[in-house]
Design a protein around this motif. Sequence first.
Motif, mmCIF file in Angstrom:
data_model
loop_
_atom_site.group_PDB
_atom_site.id
_atom_site.type_symbol
_atom_site.label_atom_id
_atom_site.label_comp_id
_atom_site.label_asym_id
_atom_site.label_seq_id
_atom_site.Cartn_x
_atom_site.Cartn_y
_atom_site.Cartn_z
ATOM 1 N N VAL A 61 0.844 -1.200 0.000
ATOM 2 C CA VAL A 61 0.000 0.000 0.000
ATOM 3 C C VAL A 61 0.879 1.249 0.000
ATOM 4 N N ILE A 62 1.931 1.217 0.811
ATOM 5 C CA ILE A 62 2.848 2.357 0.909
ATOM 6 C C ILE A 62 3.656 2.495 -0.383
ATOM 7 N N GLN A 95 -7.826 -1.409 -13.331
ATOM 8 C CA GLN A 95 -6.905 -2.469 -12.930
ATOM 9 C C GLN A 95 -7.425 -3.826 -13.378
ATOM 10 N N THR A 96 -6.512 -4.679 -13.797
ATOM 11 C CA THR A 96 -6.854 -6.065 -14.096
ATOM 12 C C THR A 96 -5.849 -6.981 -13.395
ATOM 13 N N VAL A 133 2.540 -11.309 -5.949
ATOM 14 C CA VAL A 133 1.801 -12.570 -6.070
ATOM 15 C C VAL A 133 0.864 -12.687 -4.880
ATOM 16 N N ILE A 134 -0.428 -12.734 -5.146
ATOM 17 C CA ILE A 134 -1.439 -12.763 -4.088
ATOM 18 C C ILE A 134 -2.196 -14.087 -4.108
ATOM 19 N N GLN A 147 -12.124 -4.886 -1.410
ATOM 20 C CA GLN A 147 -10.716 -5.061 -1.047
ATOM 21 C C GLN A 147 -9.796 -4.518 -2.120
ATOM 22 N N GLN A 148 -8.956 -3.578 -1.734
ATOM 23 C CA GLN A 148 -7.955 -3.042 -2.646
ATOM 24 C C GLN A 148 -6.834 -4.053 -2.817
ATOM 25 N N LEU A 149 -6.363 -4.200 -4.039
ATOM 26 C CA LEU A 149 -5.262 -5.107 -4.331
ATOM 27 C C LEU A 149 -4.047 -4.309 -4.789
ATOM 28 N N PRO A 150 -2.849 -4.901 -4.684
ATOM 29 C CA PRO A 150 -1.668 -4.235 -5.240
ATOM 30 C C PRO A 150 -1.877 -3.935 -6.723
#
Length: 324
Positions: A61-62, A95-96, A133-134, A147-150
């Motif tokens: 996030v940062i 975003q994708t 990698v999530i 939910q926000q993702l990278p």
Amino acid sequence: MKFSQLLICVLILTGCTPSILRYSPSQIIAKDRNFIVLRVGNEDTRSLARRYLGDETRYWVIEDANQPNPIKKGQEIIIPLNVENPTGIEFAGYQTVPILCYHRFGGRSDRMEVTPAEFRKQMEYLKENDYRVIPLKHLLGFLKGEQQLPRRAVVLTIDDGHRSIFKEAFPVLKEYGYPATVFVYSDYINNGGLKTAEISAMKKSGLISIQPHSKSHSNLTVRQAGESRRQYQRRVRQEISVPNEKLVKHLGERPRFYAYPFGDSNDLVIKELQANGMQLGLTVQKQSNAAFTYPYLLHRTMIFGDRDMQAFKKSLVTYRALRK
């Protein structure tokens, strides 16, 4: 002068200052309920995330908020305290999230088999180019708009349940700390495919999620010769329920995600998934996934062993710009 005071003076004069004396904490410059502005001290993004976001795994996030500048000592940065854009949809594009699909690992390097060396090279590329990698489960919140993702999130999946997953891919995934979802068809477990002990070991690592890929790996959208409508419905029901129950027995938890054999699905199959409590269904249609993608027809890009690194790079589409 006490010995301890003398020792400190000597260390300072000789340039051997203990780390506690060299430590420089980050300093907050401004703060409101949405952001913190601070000057970075001797802390990396994981420690900053642990301190200000309460979770070091949210270090991205940062980093995402301060791109393209690297986080380093003395730099002024912002730390978002709230989720800014959980869907990743912007005026200029959206975003994708690419979901990569592997099958076997070995020395042949053919269409369905990736060599361990090539797999390691691909994982290194993800690391060196700041892809995150999530776990597949993180897509649930993204698809719900919660939910926000990278920004450069990638999901890894492996189909069928070949033993080479445990022997060749799993050690590499552990080395890089990358989560992955392994989809197995239950007739293959202990019958040429992964053994129960191997499945359990991968799950216990905390990196690998084991999910169903049908019972027998038959195409769920095709009625077999002489198969009545009722028989077809019964077969589809078994192809979904049987592997679910088998994985519950082996692993102690109910699966939530399902990869369609051959990537094919229809309304009946999706209805059965929903009846069995499945939350995601995965195809092998080559495309990345936006927040508005239908959860039961998620796209995946197959990674073939006879393609080069350029093909792998092209599979990593994490943003789609809208035409002006």
